[in-house]
Structures are given as C-alpha cells and as structure tokens.
Write an enzyme that holds these catalytic residues in place. Structure first.
Site, short mmCIF file in Angstrom:
data_model
loop_
_atom_site.label_atom_id
_atom_site.label_comp_id
_atom_site.label_asym_id
_atom_site.label_seq_id
_atom_site.Cartn_x
_atom_site.Cartn_y
_atom_site.Cartn_z
N ASP A 114 3.77 -19.17 1.71
CA ASP A 114 4.11 -20.64 0.18
C ASP A 114 3.44 -20.70 -0.39
O ASP A 114 2.21 -20.45 -0.72
CB ASP A 114 4.13 -22.08 1.30
CG ASP A 114 3.13 -22.67 1.78
OD1 ASP A 114 1.73 -21.30 1.32
OD2 ASP A 114 3.10 -23.00 3.26
N HIS A 140 1.17 -1.59 0.27
CA HIS A 140 -0.07 0.22 -0.16
C HIS A 140 0.77 1.46 0.02
O HIS A 140 0.66 2.23 -0.63
CB HIS A 140 -1.04 0.03 1.38
CG HIS A 140 -2.26 -0.80 0.99
ND1 HIS A 140 -3.09 -0.74 1.01
CD2 HIS A 140 -1.81 -2.36 1.15
CE1 HIS A 140 -4.26 -1.23 0.14
NE2 HIS A 140 -3.77 -2.72 0.26
N VAL A 143 1.70 2.97 -4.59
CA VAL A 143 1.28 4.93 -4.33
C VAL A 143 2.49 6.23 -4.53
O VAL A 143 3.29 5.54 -3.95
CB VAL A 143 0.21 4.97 -3.27
CG1 VAL A 143 -0.02 6.90 -3.39
CG2 VAL A 143 -0.74 4.48 -2.82
N SER A 185 4.40 7.74 3.26
CA SER A 185 2.74 8.64 3.50
C SER A 185 1.80 7.42 3.64
O SER A 185 0.75 8.15 4.27
CB SER A 185 3.21 8.52 1.87
OG SER A 185 2.22 7.78 0.57
N ASP A 241 -6.33 -18.58 3.63
CA ASP A 241 -5.02 -19.34 3.59
C ASP A 241 -5.61 -20.83 4.76
O ASP A 241 -5.13 -20.65 5.42
CB ASP A 241 -3.58 -19.63 2.70
CG ASP A 241 -3.45 -21.19 2.63
OD1 ASP A 241 -4.06 -22.34 3.24
OD2 ASP A 241 -1.95 -21.53 2.47
#
Ligand code: HEM
Ligand SMILES: *[C@@H]1O[C@H](CO)[C@@H](O)[C@H](O)[C@H]1NC(C)=O
Length: 329
Positions: free
Chosen positions: A255, A71, A75, A81, A247
């Site tokens: 993995d 994230h 950007v 940020s 998962d």
C-alpha cells in the site's frame, strides 16, 4: 544531392523489403495473453493455486515473488536467469551481493513441479517468475494485473550484469532513474515500483550506514532509535538474521504507507528516502502518499513494463525442465 538521397531511400526500401520476411523465419514472436490456452489450459490457474497455497504456509513467499520480478527482469530480460544455480564455475546471480537476502527460491521449484506434472516441459520458468509476482501482488493486497505470457528461458547467467546494473541500497536517485529509463520505465513508474518496499525486510548490512557512526540527519529521530535497536552494532554479521521491516504498520500490504513513511522521514534505505529530496521524484511521492488507487494504477503500469522487458520469445531460448539448470540436450 537530391538524387543520391532518393537513391539511398529506394535502396533502403529494397533492403527493408528483403528483410521483412526474415521476421517470420527468425521465429521471433510477441508475448500474448493466454499463451498457454492450447498447450496447457490450466497453466495460470496452477500457478495461482500454488502461490495461494505457499502464501498460506509462508506468507513471505509472496514478497519474494515481487523482488524476483525486479531482479530477473531488469537484468537483460525476463528470462529466469536469476534462478540458475552455479554450474561449471559460472556463478549464479543469486550469489551476487545485490541478491543479498533473497529467499524462497526452493518454492519456485514447487510451482514448477506442479506445472510439470500436468503439462510436461511446456510452461517457462520466466513465465513462472512473472505470473508468481502478479499473483503474489494480489496476496499482498496490491492490484490485479493482466499479464501476457510466452516468455522463454535463457541459457546463461549474467552475474556480472547484476552487479553492474542493479542499483545498490545507497546509490543516487539519478542512477536509479537512468537504469529504469533504459528499460523504458519513466520517473512516475520508477517511483511506483519502489513502493514494493512497502513489504518485506532489509538486513542490517544494508542500513547500518544510516545510523553509524552518526545518524543520517534525514532520519526521523524516533525511527533512528528503532533502527539502532534492530541493528545494535555497526558491523553486523552478514549471516546473522538481523533486519528491520520496511513498513512497521502494514508490513505485508502493498500500500501507499511506504510513501507516507517517506514523508515522515522513515524511509529505510538511502534510495528510498532520497525519493523525497529529488525534485524529479518528490511530486510523485506526495501524490502516491495521498492516493492509494493512483499508486496502484501506476504500480500496475510499471510492473507490466518491467515484466515485458526484452523477453525471449518464439524460437529463442528454451523451456527449462528444472528452473535451476539449463536443459541438457
Ligand atoms: C532500484 C532500486 C532498488 C534498490 C537499491 C533495492 C534494494 C533493496 C535492498 C537492499 C533490499 C533489502 C535486502 C535485504 O537486506 O534483505 C530490498 C528488498 C526488497 N526489494 Fe528492493 N530495491 C530496489 C528496487 C526494487 C523494486 C523495483 C522492487 C520490485 C518491483 C523491489 C522489491 C523488493 C522487495 C519485495 C524486497 C523485500 C524482500 C524480502 O523481504 O525478502 N525492490 N531491496
Ligand atoms: C554503499 O554501501 C556499500 C556497502 O554496502 C559500500 O561498500 C559502498 O562504498 C557504498 N557506496 C557509497 C556511494 O556510499
């Protein structure tokens, strides 16, 4: 014609020669291995110690460090940020719908404090984002990645860019591929990065579309039953902590089980499952499902590219004292 061309070329050359020295004056420099070797020799050690300590108390911090890298870096640049709070009406990136479910930000401050107490105002928050992800990946059983440092912190948030640029859970693979391609990450690298969804969780708001009002036909029926149990209503309260694990078998290990699940129609998000139906990405899903070492190699390569996206270096940006706020001068 030929003489004008020559004229153009030589005048371009002169401009180029005139501009070259500016490179040195602009304070632009490159990321480098061990950037803090002189200024804070134990910087990388301190971050690693903190990541390990935090992981032993709250295992999911390691998961958060991986998502933070995505994230923050996708950007504009890897510039921390993401970590800025809302100040003077400029909204934090954390407040964006795209940041939904992000957690453990307070422990970034723990890492920063450990660094500050040894080397005041020396190690950037952007490097903390990058190195904590690198060390978090190791805690999660992923590959060891050698990372350069020397990133500086930005002085503004880009909430609007977050909304515009970070793909949503139900966006098309072609959109996802084009976003990564624009920062220099190819199809193979993008497929590998999505393997991060081998760890962590997804809140019901981001997956109810796949089970209500009708069950997405690409979903394995037994898996749909599991998802309906985890998310019993079509309109989950966004504040309720209702989620499914990415998962179920190895939820805390980075993995290739993620790719095996995709081949069994047990992808959690729409973007995840689409990796198997798009002809550009499907071959890599097969290859990664079959070979964990190959997945780790590609994952390392792509994490490095992501972590080096357009960094602020040299005189650009600043070293924040508190990762949540731009320095006051
Ligand atoms: C490009 C397409 C991507 C989309 C649309 C996407 C979307 C999402 C969504 C919707 C969640 C669940 C949030 C929640 O409900 O709590 C999530 C979780 C997560 N994502 Fe992604 N993601 C993408 C790529 C990536 C990449 C490239 C990385 C890392 C390199 C990443 C790392 C993670 C991690 C680690 C989690 C689990 C977070 C936790 O459990 O706290 N994602 N993602
Ligand atoms: C994606 O999901 C959001 C809700 O999370 C919804 O508002 C939006 O319309 C969906 N977009 C598509 C293309 O289905």
């Amino acid at each position: 014609m030929a003489s004008t061309m020559r004229h153009y070329c030589s005048s371009n050359l002169i401009v180029l020669l005139l501009l070259l020295p500016l490179q040195f004056y602009s304070g632009k420099s490159e990321l480098q291995l061990n950037h803090y070797a002189q200024s804070c020799p134990r910087a990388e050690e301190i971050i690693k110690e903190q990541v390990i300590k935090l992981y032993s108390k709250h295992g999911n911090t390691a998961v958060s460090w991986v998502r933070n890298l995505f994230h923050d870096c996708i950007v504009t640049s890897c510039d921390a940020s993401l970590l800025l709070e809302t100040v003077n009406g400029i909204e934090s990136e954390k407040a964006s719908q795209r940041s939904f479910g992000m957690r453990n930000f307070k422990y970034v401050n723990t890492i920063k404090q450990a660094l500050e107490s040894e080397c005041h105002s020396t190690v950037s928050c952007a490097d903390i984002v990058a190195l904590s992800a690198r060390d978090g990946i190791v805690m999660l059983g992923g590959p060891r990645i050698e990372m350069k440092t020397g990133r500086k912190d930005c002085k503004e948030s880009y909430r609007a860019v977050v909304e515009d640029f970070i793909p949503d859970h139900n966006d098309s693979i072609s959109l996802v591929l084009s976003r990564f391609q624009s920062i220099g990450i190819d199809v193979e690298g993008t497929v590998a990065l999505l393997g991060s969804h081998s760890v962590g969780r997804v809140h019901c708001v981001n997956l109810v579309q796949r089970i209500y009002p009708t069950i997405d036909p690409t979903l394995d029926p037994d898996y749909a039953v599991y998802l309906k149990r985890r998310c019993p209503t079509p309109d989950p309260d966004p504040h309720a902590v209702q989620y499914a694990r990415n998962d179920n078998e190895t939820p805390m290990i980075l993995d290739n089980n993620y790719y095996k699940n995709l081949l069994r129609h047990k992808g959690l998000l729409i973007v995840d499952q689409q990796l198997t139906s798009d002809p550009l990405t499907a071959p890599y899903v097969e290859k990664m499902a079959a070979d964990n070492a190959y997945f780790h190699d590609q994952f390392s390569r792509a994490v490095l590219l992501l972590s080096e996206n357009n960094p602020l270096t040299g005189d650009q940006g600043e070293i924040r004292k508190d990762c949540r706020y731009v320095n006051r001068n």
